[in-house]
Design a protein around this motif. Structure first.
Motif, PDB file in Angstrom:
ATOM      1  N   MET A   1       0.853  -1.189   0.000  1.00 28.78           N
ATOM      2  CA  MET A   1       0.000   0.000   0.000  1.00 28.78           C
ATOM      3  C   MET A   1       0.883   1.230   0.000  1.00 28.78           C
ATOM      4  N   ILE A   2       0.417   2.228  -0.631  1.00 30.26           N
ATOM      5  CA  ILE A   2       1.131   3.499  -0.681  1.00 30.26           C
ATOM      6  C   ILE A   2       0.817   4.277   0.595  1.00 30.26           C
ATOM      7  N   GLU A   3       1.860   4.650   1.333  1.00 27.42           N
ATOM      8  CA  GLU A   3       1.693   5.457   2.543  1.00 27.42           C
ATOM      9  C   GLU A   3       1.907   6.920   2.163  1.00 27.42           C
ATOM     10  N   ASP A   4       0.854   7.587   1.808  1.00 26.91           N
ATOM     11  CA  ASP A   4       0.942   8.964   1.338  1.00 26.91           C
ATOM     12  C   ASP A   4      -0.285   9.703   1.853  1.00 26.91           C
ATOM     13  N   ALA A   5      -0.080  10.631   2.784  1.00 26.84           N
ATOM     14  CA  ALA A   5      -1.201  11.339   3.413  1.00 26.84           C
ATOM     15  C   ALA A   5      -2.038  12.111   2.400  1.00 26.84           C
ATOM     16  N   ALA A   6      -1.380  12.702   1.411  1.00 27.33           N
ATOM     17  CA  ALA A   6      -2.128  13.477   0.414  1.00 27.33           C
ATOM     18  C   ALA A   6      -3.019  12.563  -0.421  1.00 27.33           C
ATOM     19  N   LEU A   7      -2.496  11.401  -0.813  1.00 29.49           N
ATOM     20  CA  LEU A   7      -3.316  10.458  -1.585  1.00 29.49           C
ATOM     21  C   LEU A   7      -4.464   9.927  -0.744  1.00 29.49           C
ATOM     22  N   LEU A   8      -4.212   9.641   0.518  1.00 27.37           N
ATOM     23  CA  LEU A   8      -5.278   9.168   1.392  1.00 27.37           C
ATOM     24  C   LEU A   8      -6.369  10.224   1.547  1.00 27.37           C
ATOM     25  N   ALA A   9      -5.982  11.477   1.681  1.00 27.89           N
ATOM     26  CA  ALA A   9      -6.971  12.557   1.790  1.00 27.89           C
ATOM     27  C   ALA A   9      -7.808  12.652   0.518  1.00 27.89           C
ATOM     28  N   ARG A  10      -7.162  12.498  -0.632  1.00 33.95           N
ATOM     29  CA  ARG A  10      -7.912  12.520  -1.895  1.00 33.95           C
ATOM     30  C   ARG A  10      -8.861  11.333  -1.971  1.00 33.95           C
ATOM     31  N   ALA A  11      -8.401  10.174  -1.530  1.00 40.93           N
ATOM     32  CA  ALA A  11      -9.256   8.979  -1.547  1.00 40.93           C
ATOM     33  C   ALA A  11     -10.462   9.177  -0.637  1.00 40.93           C
ATOM     34  N   GLU A  12     -10.242   9.762   0.529  1.00 45.75           N
ATOM     35  CA  GLU A  12     -11.352  10.023   1.452  1.00 45.75           C
ATOM     36  C   GLU A  12     -12.377  10.960   0.820  1.00 45.75           C
ATOM     37  N   ALA A  13     -11.904  12.017   0.180  1.00 45.91           N
ATOM     38  CA  ALA A  13     -12.808  12.966  -0.473  1.00 45.91           C
ATOM     39  C   ALA A  13     -13.548  12.297  -1.630  1.00 45.91           C
ATOM     40  N   LEU A  14     -12.850  11.446  -2.358  1.00 47.67           N
ATOM     41  CA  LEU A  14     -13.453  10.747  -3.489  1.00 47.67           C
ATOM     42  C   LEU A  14     -14.551   9.798  -3.014  1.00 47.67           C
ATOM     43  N   VAL A  15     -14.271   9.041  -1.983  1.00 52.03           N
ATOM     44  CA  VAL A  15     -15.275   8.119  -1.433  1.00 52.03           C
ATOM     45  C   VAL A  15     -16.492   8.902  -0.957  1.00 52.03           C
TER      46      VAL A  15
END
Length: 163
Positions: free
Chosen positions: A1-15
């Motif tokens: 898994m990619i550990e990237d806070a910015a990507l996780l934030a984008r994923a949260e917004a996308l979901v």
């Protein structure tokens, strides 16, 4: 898994955006090996949005799981616009999703050629009732992990524009 806070934030917004719209997502991933689906499903509540993810790393998986014709792969190669489009359309047709994103590329360090260098990645986004969109990226050769991370970013961008 990619550990990237910015990507996780984008994923949260996308979901959150897809959940609010009542829409679902499917993925068909080759060179990323399920990283997009993994990122999305790391978000609590993603089960309302992520329908399924296909890891279509081999040519046979592309054919068996999402219906990419073997002749299309033979004619254009697995890393090509036609195959990326067929992967996204196949994932959409074999899911309950409203949007399906596909990724096929060469993450390296080997496998590249003059025509298809390491860092070449094709993406497609298929939407119910819409024309499939294609994006080609040439990321260069910043390393396998970085190419895969950049590919996840591009896939998220396609999904963000579609909601």
């Amino acid at each position: 898994m990619i550990e990237d806070a910015a990507l996780l934030a984008r994923a949260e917004a996308l979901v959150k955006a897809y959940a609010a719209a009542g829409k679902r997502i499917a993925t068909a991933e080759s060179c990323t090996g399920g990283l997009v689906a993994g990122l999305l499903t790391s978000v609590p509540g993603s089960s309302a949005v992520v329908d399924r993810g296909f890891v279509t790393y081999s040519n046979e998986a592309k054919t068996d799981l999402v219906g990419v014709p073997a002749a299309l792969i033979a004619a254009h190669g697995a890393v090509s616009e036609p195959v990326a489009r067929a992967m996204a359309e196949g994932a959409l047709g074999r899911s309950l999703a409203h949007a399906a994103v596909s990724i096929t590329g060469i993450a390296g360090p080997g496998g590249g050629s003059a025509d298809k260098p390491v860092g070449l990645v094709h993406f497609a986004l298929a939407l119910k009732g819409s024309t499939t969109r294609h994006v080609e990226r040439r990321f260069g050769d910043p390393g396998r992990s970085e190419i895969r991370r950049l590919a996840v970013e591009q896939a998220l961008e396609l999904l963000e524009r579609a909601v």
